[in-house]
Write a protein that holds these residues in place. Structure first.
Motif, mmCIF file in Angstrom:
data_model
loop_
_atom_site.group_PDB
_atom_site.id
_atom_site.type_symbol
_atom_site.label_atom_id
_atom_site.label_comp_id
_atom_site.label_asym_id
_atom_site.label_seq_id
_atom_site.Cartn_x
_atom_site.Cartn_y
_atom_site.Cartn_z
ATOM 1 N N PRO A 1 24.475 -2.877 0.742
ATOM 2 C CA PRO A 1 24.370 -2.493 -0.662
ATOM 3 C C PRO A 1 23.309 -1.432 -0.900
ATOM 4 O O PRO A 1 22.311 -1.347 -0.169
ATOM 5 N N ALA A 2 23.521 -0.632 -1.925
ATOM 6 C CA ALA A 2 22.545 0.373 -2.350
ATOM 7 C C ALA A 2 21.479 -0.335 -3.181
ATOM 8 O O ALA A 2 21.565 -0.416 -4.404
ATOM 9 N N ALA A 3 20.457 -0.842 -2.494
ATOM 10 C CA ALA A 3 19.483 -1.743 -3.114
ATOM 11 C C ALA A 3 18.288 -1.018 -3.718
ATOM 12 O O ALA A 3 17.358 -1.661 -4.212
ATOM 13 N N GLY A 4 18.289 0.322 -3.696
ATOM 14 C CA GLY A 4 17.177 1.071 -4.251
ATOM 15 C C GLY A 4 15.980 1.116 -3.323
ATOM 16 O O GLY A 4 16.084 0.791 -2.133
ATOM 17 N N TYR A 5 14.818 1.500 -3.869
ATOM 18 C CA TYR A 5 13.619 1.572 -3.041
ATOM 19 C C TYR A 5 12.382 1.295 -3.884
ATOM 20 O O TYR A 5 12.410 1.356 -5.122
ATOM 21 N N ARG A 6 11.300 0.978 -3.197
ATOM 22 C CA ARG A 6 10.025 0.659 -3.853
ATOM 23 C C ARG A 6 8.939 1.596 -3.338
ATOM 24 O O ARG A 6 8.904 1.910 -2.154
ATOM 25 N N TYR A 7 8.042 2.004 -4.251
ATOM 26 C CA TYR A 7 6.857 2.773 -3.881
ATOM 27 C C TYR A 7 5.688 2.132 -4.608
ATOM 28 O O TYR A 7 5.614 2.210 -5.836
ATOM 29 N N SER B 1 0.829 -1.202 0.000
ATOM 30 C CA SER B 1 0.000 0.000 0.000
ATOM 31 C C SER B 1 0.865 1.255 0.000
ATOM 32 O O SER B 1 1.899 1.312 0.667
ATOM 33 N N ILE B 2 0.434 2.267 -0.761
ATOM 34 C CA ILE B 2 1.157 3.545 -0.734
ATOM 35 C C ILE B 2 0.554 4.493 0.298
ATOM 36 O O ILE B 2 1.035 5.614 0.457
ATOM 37 N N TYR B 3 -0.468 4.038 1.015
ATOM 38 C CA TYR B 3 -1.087 4.859 2.059
ATOM 39 C C TYR B 3 -0.331 4.642 3.362
ATOM 40 O O TYR B 3 -0.435 3.591 3.987
ATOM 41 N N HIS B 4 0.433 5.640 3.739
ATOM 42 C CA HIS B 4 1.376 5.482 4.844
ATOM 43 C C HIS B 4 0.671 5.199 6.164
ATOM 44 O O HIS B 4 1.236 4.569 7.055
#
Length: 250
Positions: free
Chosen positions: A189-195, A84-87
């Motif tokens: 590691p610089a594994a990035g991020y997800r939204y 969910s993108i609703y924090h």
């Protein structure tokens, strides 16, 4: 991007073999890799190598996905595929370390608080005087954490410098195994991020959750990229970020 190669040493089982102070009176072992989850078999594990990360495949996050994911919303130890993108949907913290981790050696695992993360990066007194350094290990950008008693002879550049570049220290898989990991070094590691299901900046940004909330919908984390590092940043809980667990020293 993140890739697999080489071998890792793990002592005690599931952990890197040296201690890190997280307060004036407490030490921990770091897990031997970032936390990963497979929904189809409900299996948790630590990555095989410290530089491993799933990357773009995190976009497949779902309760039925048969691959592995390693970018999690805050406190989703009880619901790791929540995207969910609703924090506000991430109201309480459920520690990922409460789960049985298949290669975790039966040890007790938990997530660091933000105060403990900040202590690791900025406040520890170490034998070498070095706490961390930006680096590129086996072609993967990230941050090296050196244990309290680090005595490795490898000459690291730009140590304890938050604004250093990843390219300042370039370390092969062979040198990492023999000169760093064998002496207790940890690599994030610089594994990035997800939204939601959108995955970004794999190999360029590293974001690691803490167990500490911020306000109504935020939480603290460590983040770094090529010219900056913050040991006490905060962001919304709905982002998918990396998890690196620790086990308390006996």
């Amino acid at each position: 991007s993140c890739k697999k190669d080489g071998a890792s040493t793990d002592f005690p089982q599931g952990a890197i073999n040296r201690l890190f102070s997280v307060s004036d009176s407490k030490q921990v072992y770091f897990s031997k890799g970032n936390l990963q989850y497979q929904a189809s078999t409900d299996t948790w594990r630590f990555a095989e190598n410290q530089w491993d990360c799933v990357g773009k495949d995190n976009s497949n996050i779902s309760p039925n996905y048969s691959g592995w994911i390693d970018l999690f919303g805050w406190g989703t130890g009880d619901n790791p595929t929540k995207s969910s993108i609703y924090h506000s949907d991430y109201g309480s913290f459920n520690d990922w370390g409460a789960n049985k981790i298949s290669n975790g050696g039966g040890m007790t695992w938990r997530t660091l608080t933000i105060g403990e993360w900040a202590y690791v990066f900025d406040k520890r007194n170490t034998t070498s005087g070095i706490r961390y350094a930006k680096a590129r290990v086996n072609g993967v950008n990230g941050v090296i954490l050196l244990p309290d008693d680090w005595s490795g002879a490898y000459n690291l550049k730009n140590t304890n410098e938050y604004d250093a570049s990843f390219s300042g220290n370039q370390i092969s898989a062979t040198n990492w195994a023999s000169k760093f990991e064998a002496n207790g070094a940890v690599f994030l590691p610089a594994a990035g991020y997800r939204y939601g299901t959108d995955v970004s900046n794999v190999g360029f940004y590293g974001n690691y959750w803490s167990a500490t909330y911020y306000g109504g919908v935020g939480a603290y984390y460590v983040d770094f990229y090529d010219s900056d590092l913050r040991a006490e940043g905060w962001g919304h809980r709905g982002f998918g970020w990396s998890v690196r667990l620790v086990s308390p020293a006996k």
